[in-house]
Design an enzyme around this catalytic site. Structure first.
Site, PDB file in Angstrom:
ATOM      1  CE  LYS A 153      -8.064 -14.321  12.728  1.00 32.09           C
ATOM      2  NZ  LYS A 153      -9.235 -13.767  13.091  1.00 32.09           N
ATOM      3  N   GLY A 204     -16.165 -12.674   3.909  1.00 23.32           N
ATOM      4  CA  GLY A 204     -15.831 -11.525   2.311  1.00 23.32           C
ATOM      5  C   GLY A 204     -15.334 -10.264   3.239  1.00 23.32           C
ATOM      6  CD1 TRP A 221     -11.516  -8.224   7.010  1.00 26.99           C
ATOM      7  CD2 TRP A 221      -8.690  -8.951   6.264  1.00 26.99           C
ATOM      8  NE1 TRP A 221     -10.883  -8.422   7.289  1.00 26.99           N
ATOM      9  CE2 TRP A 221      -9.466  -8.511   7.694  1.00 26.99           C
ATOM     10  CE3 TRP A 221      -8.275  -9.014   5.324  1.00 26.99           C
ATOM     11  CZ2 TRP A 221      -8.001  -8.892   8.549  1.00 26.99           C
ATOM     12  CZ3 TRP A 221      -7.129  -9.855   7.026  1.00 26.99           C
ATOM     13  CH2 TRP A 221      -7.165  -9.281   8.112  1.00 26.99           C
ATOM     14  CG  ASP A 251      -7.495 -27.306   4.774  1.00 21.96           C
ATOM     15  OD1 ASP A 251      -6.971 -26.277   5.031  1.00 21.96           O
ATOM     16  OD2 ASP A 251      -7.916 -27.887   5.004  1.00 21.96           O
ATOM     17  CG  ASP A 300      -9.379 -12.173   9.696  1.00 16.01           C
ATOM     18  OD1 ASP A 300      -8.385 -12.218  11.023  1.00 16.01           O
ATOM     19  OD2 ASP A 300     -10.402 -11.320   9.980  1.00 16.01           O
TER      20      ASP A 300
HETATM   21  C1  LIG Z   1     -11.944 -14.478  11.341  1.00 14.37           C
HETATM   22  S1  LIG Z   1     -12.653 -15.708   9.225  1.00 14.37           S
HETATM   23  C2  LIG Z   1     -12.314 -14.302   8.455  1.00 14.37           C
HETATM   24  C3  LIG Z   1     -13.676 -13.113   7.917  1.00 14.37           C
HETATM   25  C4  LIG Z   1     -13.043 -12.168   6.736  1.00 14.37           C
HETATM   26  N1  LIG Z   1     -11.471 -11.380   7.173  1.00 14.37           N
HETATM   27  C5  LIG Z   1     -13.868 -11.585   7.023  1.00 14.37           C
HETATM   28  O1  LIG Z   1     -13.689  -9.799   6.866  1.00 14.37           O
HETATM   29  O2  LIG Z   1     -15.164 -11.740   6.328  1.00 14.37           O
HETATM   30  C6  LIG Z   1     -11.476 -17.326   9.447  1.00 14.37           C
HETATM   31  C7  LIG Z   1     -11.533 -17.175   8.028  1.00 14.37           C
HETATM   32  O3  LIG Z   1     -10.631 -18.892   7.640  1.00 14.37           O
HETATM   33  C8  LIG Z   1     -11.012 -19.504   6.788  1.00 14.37           C
HETATM   34  N2  LIG Z   1     -10.334 -20.243   7.666  1.00 14.37           N
HETATM   35  C9  LIG Z   1      -9.352 -21.555   8.384  1.00 14.37           C
HETATM   36  N3  LIG Z   1      -8.564 -21.867   8.246  1.00 14.37           N
HETATM   37  C10 LIG Z   1      -8.299 -22.134   6.877  1.00 14.37           C
HETATM   38  C11 LIG Z   1      -7.747 -23.000   6.478  1.00 14.37           C
HETATM   39  N4  LIG Z   1      -6.878 -23.502   6.543  1.00 14.37           N
HETATM   40  N5  LIG Z   1      -7.898 -22.868   4.558  1.00 14.37           N
HETATM   41  C12 LIG Z   1      -8.767 -21.744   4.478  1.00 14.37           C
HETATM   42  N6  LIG Z   1      -9.132 -20.920   4.877  1.00 14.37           N
HETATM   43  C13 LIG Z   1      -9.191 -21.221   6.751  1.00 14.37           C
HETATM   44  C14 LIG Z   1     -12.129 -19.749   8.278  1.00 14.37           C
HETATM   45  O4  LIG Z   1     -12.765 -21.353   7.353  1.00 14.37           O
HETATM   46  C15 LIG Z   1     -12.989 -18.575   8.335  1.00 14.37           C
HETATM   47  O5  LIG Z   1     -13.567 -18.277   7.079  1.00 14.37           O
END
Ligand SMILES: C[S@@+](CC[C@H](N)C(=O)[O-])C[C@H]1O[C@@H](n2cnc3c(N)ncnc32)[C@H](O)[C@@H]1O
Length: 235
Positions: free
Chosen positions: A190, A83, A85, A126, A150
């Site tokens: 990203k 969370g 961002w 998802d 991200d």
């Molecule tokens: C680097 S973290 C994000 C950090 C976030 N921007 C923050 O500031 O807290 C990447 C996130 O992408 C999510 N993610 C990966 N594939 C996804 C998908 N298919 N659908 C939704 N979320 C996804 C992961 O569960 C993870 O929590």
């Protein structure tokens, strides 16, 4: 377990490097991760500033450069857990108590369940599921000014596989942005270096006035992570 090594720089306590001893049952990769966390100034800053993770500084730095989190903005945050961002976006899109009084909207989605954040609508989803984009559109209830992603799949340890996985997430986020962005809107995603970024660039250049590749200072120097920032959406 953790031991501070001698400070040789003469610049004070913050420079002390913490070395973590390996413990029985803990993998070397976990020991190295722990050591990196303990020595990362952004991790410490995030704790002091009340952010849920160091990723917050990446969007803060990108916003300082491109100024997309403005009062009243409607924002979609894809892959938003835990969370950071969203926490950065809330006070910037809502200017309650100021002259403009503009209130924005933030819709965040992630695979993981998240603790709520005041000022955000958070959903577990998802984004690669069939029909996921329609669900987000429904929650948004209209157009967006910013779509930021991200999203990152968990690392497979194979560089090219990880690159292709993240580029697939970026592409899905980009097509979603084409559907929901207001004219003039901004898309941020990203990426990981590895060869397929060129196709994403080409795609974005057809729809946005400017496309930049940026590595904010908060992004670890030894990671191939970068952010594509596309501004001036032409619907
Ligand atoms: C680097 S973290 C994000 C950090 C976030 N921007 C923050 O500031 O807290 C990447 C996130 O992408 C999510 N993610 C990966 N594939 C996804 C998908 N298919 N659908 C939704 N979320 C996804 C992961 O569960 C993870 O929590």
């Amino acid at each position: 377990m953790a031991k501070k090594t001698k400070n040789t720089s003469g610049r004070g306590e913050r420079d002390l490097k913490i070395k973590v001893k390996s413990a029985r049952g803990r993998k070397l990769s976990s020991t190295l991760w722990l050591q990196r966390q303990l020595n990362d100034p952004y991790v410490r800053r995030a704790q002091d500033d009340g952010y849920r993770g160091r990723a917050a500084y990446k969007i803060l730095e990108l916003n300082e450069k491109f100024n997309f989190l403005t009062a009243g903005a409607r924002v979609v945050d894809l892959g938003c857990a835990p969370g950071g961002w969203c926490q950065v976006a809330v006070p910037r899109v809502n200017s309650l108590g100021t002259k403009s009084g503009k209130v924005g909207k933030i819709v965040g989605v992630d695979l993981q369940v998240m603790e709520s954040i005041s000022g955000c609508d958070l959903y577990q989803l998802d984004f690669m599921d069939e029909g996921a984009d329609d669900k987000v559109k429904e929650w948004l209830g209209g157009k967006a000014d910013v779509v930021m992603s991200d999203m990152a799949a968990s690392s497979s340890g194979h560089k090219q596989t990880d690159h292709l996985k993240i580029m697939a997430l970026c592409e899905a986020a980009a097509y979603f942005a084409f559907d929901v962005l207001e004219d003039g809107g901004t898309f941020i995603a990203k990426t990981l270096a590895g060869g397929a970024e060129g196709d994403l660039q080409k795609l974005l250049k057809q729809k946005f006035t400017k496309v930049a590749n940026v590595k904010p200072p908060a992004s670890r120097a030894n990671s191939s992570e970068k952010f594509v920032v596309a501004t001036g959406f032409r619907g």
